[in-house]
Design an enzyme around this catalytic site. Structure first.
Site, short mmCIF file in Angstrom:
data_model
loop_
_atom_site.label_atom_id
_atom_site.label_comp_id
_atom_site.label_asym_id
_atom_site.label_seq_id
_atom_site.Cartn_x
_atom_site.Cartn_y
_atom_site.Cartn_z
CG HIS A 12 -1.99 -1.12 1.02
ND1 HIS A 12 -3.16 -0.94 0.32
CD2 HIS A 12 -1.97 -2.42 1.38
CE1 HIS A 12 -3.83 -2.07 0.29
NE2 HIS A 12 -3.13 -2.99 0.93
NE ARG B 129 -2.26 3.47 -6.71
CZ ARG B 129 -3.23 3.09 -5.88
NH1 ARG B 129 -4.18 2.29 -6.31
NH2 ARG B 129 -3.25 3.47 -4.62
N GLY C 10 -12.57 -2.92 -2.85
CA GLY C 10 -11.15 -3.13 -2.55
C GLY C 10 -10.55 -1.85 -2.02
CD GLU D 203 -4.09 -7.30 -8.47
OE1 GLU D 203 -4.87 -6.39 -8.10
OE2 GLU D 203 -2.87 -7.24 -8.36
CD GLU E 50 -5.23 -0.14 -8.48
OE1 GLU E 50 -5.49 -1.21 -9.11
OE2 GLU E 50 -4.19 0.06 -7.87
C1 LIG Z 1 -4.79 -2.78 -5.67
S1 LIG Z 1 -5.45 -2.70 -4.04
C2 LIG Z 1 -6.20 -1.10 -4.08
C3 LIG Z 1 -6.37 -0.48 -2.71
C4 LIG Z 1 -6.96 0.93 -2.74
N1 LIG Z 1 -8.23 0.98 -3.38
C5 LIG Z 1 -6.02 1.91 -3.41
O1 LIG Z 1 -6.33 2.36 -4.51
O2 LIG Z 1 -4.94 2.19 -2.86
C6 LIG Z 1 -6.83 -3.79 -4.18
C7 LIG Z 1 -7.54 -4.07 -2.86
O3 LIG Z 1 -8.74 -4.79 -3.20
C8 LIG Z 1 -8.95 -5.83 -2.26
N2 LIG Z 1 -9.79 -6.80 -2.98
C9 LIG Z 1 -9.48 -7.42 -4.14
N3 LIG Z 1 -10.52 -8.14 -4.58
C10 LIG Z 1 -11.53 -7.98 -3.67
C11 LIG Z 1 -12.86 -8.46 -3.59
N4 LIG Z 1 -13.40 -9.19 -4.56
N5 LIG Z 1 -13.61 -8.12 -2.52
C12 LIG Z 1 -13.08 -7.33 -1.53
N6 LIG Z 1 -11.82 -6.83 -1.57
C13 LIG Z 1 -11.06 -7.13 -2.64
C14 LIG Z 1 -7.56 -6.28 -1.85
O4 LIG Z 1 -7.56 -6.89 -0.57
C15 LIG Z 1 -6.80 -4.94 -1.87
O5 LIG Z 1 -6.79 -4.32 -0.60
#
Ligand SMILES: C[S@@+](CC[C@H](N)C(=O)[O-])C[C@H]1O[C@@H](n2cnc3c(N)ncnc32)[C@H](O)[C@@H]1O
Length: 309
Positions: free
Chosen positions: A15, A24, A46, A119, A110
């Site tokens: 993070h 970003r 997420g 992902e 994201e």
């Molecule tokens: C790339 S990070 C983005 C975090 C934040 N939105 C940012 O932009 O900094 C993706 C996040 O989505 C969560 N995530 C991924 N798929 C998910 C799902 N189907 N349901 C809930 N959380 C999810 C992951 O745990 C992670 O914390």
């Protein structure tokens, strides 16, 4: 696989890297400022540290639902309290289990992996879109361009295939046929056909970039699918083809987008290299490229055939 995603994003350093990525973060900030309004009910799929949910909350969204299946959501909960943000509710669950008490006008996410679709973006967003998005609701971001660009690697990052090497007179060229006829080594060598790379490893792009695929989450019909792509590319700069560099453009609207290619400002995403045997290309010739993509979400299934004219 879901568990791996959950655990991976629990690590604070991931993070840190994403929050320090100004390209970003600024693009998301600009897009949320532009496309979220006071009457909106927003889902941040997420939420991680909560950054995008907080942007929407600060823009004045009526209600923001921040969901994440990982423990990292506790950081977001803490930060909301610290910053007196009270129009965000937190939901620690997988998005497929999330059912809000109202229809949602904006889904923010994201969910782009370094190979764009790895992902589960398509699966996760289509599920929410079909279950909870109000008619006319927005998905931020919804549109993507995928690039597979022929490149030359910097010499220090280039590893030829075994059979391309001649080491102090030891000729390895026969290994190509030997491996092809040996089932165990053939399958082992498939895993060396691709690797993640930093954009900085690229010496040059051999053609003027053009997307091989356009994708829109507003209209995507299924969780995953197969593709065949054919491209005829005019070589712009003479050089050795070391492979194809996968990167993407994330499009919020005509003005706001993020691109993570070798010629762009460095972001927190890596690129991905699909290796080819070294092939000398001359400016002006045509590179004929045929991609077989059995599963758009799994780049390890992709293969390429290359011809010259
Ligand atoms: C790339 S990070 C983005 C975090 C934040 N939105 C940012 O932009 O900094 C993706 C996040 O989505 C969560 N995530 C991924 N798929 C998910 C799902 N189907 N349901 C809930 N959380 C999810 C992951 O745990 C992670 O914390």
């Amino acid at each position: 696989m879901r568990l791996r995603n959950q655990r991976y994003f629990n690590k604070p350093d991931i993070h840190e890297r994403m929050l320090a990525d100004h390209v970003r973060v600024d693009a998301y900030h600009d897009a949320i400022e532009k496309h979220v309004g006071a009457n909106d009910a927003v889902v941040d799929l997420g939420t991680g540290t909560g950054i995008l949910a907080f942007f929407a909350a600060k823009k004045g969204a009526r209600q923001v639902y921040a969901i994440d299946h990982g423990d990292i959501i506790e950081v977001a909960r803490f930060l909301a309290a610290e910053n007196n943000i009270d129009n965000v509710s937190f939901h620690k669950l997988h998005s497929t289990k999330f059912s809000p008490p109202e229809k949602i006008s904006v889904i923010i996410h994201e969910q782009m992996g370094s190979e764009l679709f790895n992902e589960y973006m398509i699966q996760n967003i289509c599920d929410l879109r079909d279950r909870i998005l109000a008619p006319g609701g927005r998905i931020l971001p919804a549109k993507f361009e995928l690039y597979l660009e022929p490149i030359t690697l910097k010499e220090s990052y280039r590893t030829p295939f075994l059979w391309e090497m001649n080491i102090h007179g030891l000729n390895l060229s026969g290994l190509k046929g030997w491996i092809e006829n040996n089932a165990v080594f053939r399958s082992l060598s498939q895993s060396s056909a691709q690797r993640r790379i930093l954009p900085d490893e690229v010496e040059m792009m051999l053609c003027t970039p053009e997307p091989v695929f356009h994708f829109d989450l507003n209209t995507a019909a299924s969780a995953t699918f197969a593709c065949k792509w054919h491209q005829e590319r005019i070589v712009g700069t003479s050089g050795r083809l070391d492979g194809f560099c996968l990167y993407f453009r994330t499009i919020f609207d005509d003005e706001i987008s993020i691109r993570n290619g070798p010629n762009d400002t460095r972001t927190s995403w890596n690129c991905h290299l699909i290796r080819t045997e070294g092939l000398e290309l001359t400016a002006g010739e045509t590179l004929i490229v045929d991609w077989d993509v059995p599963d758009i979400c799994n780049v390890s299934t992709w293969s390429v055939k290359v011809g010259q004219r």
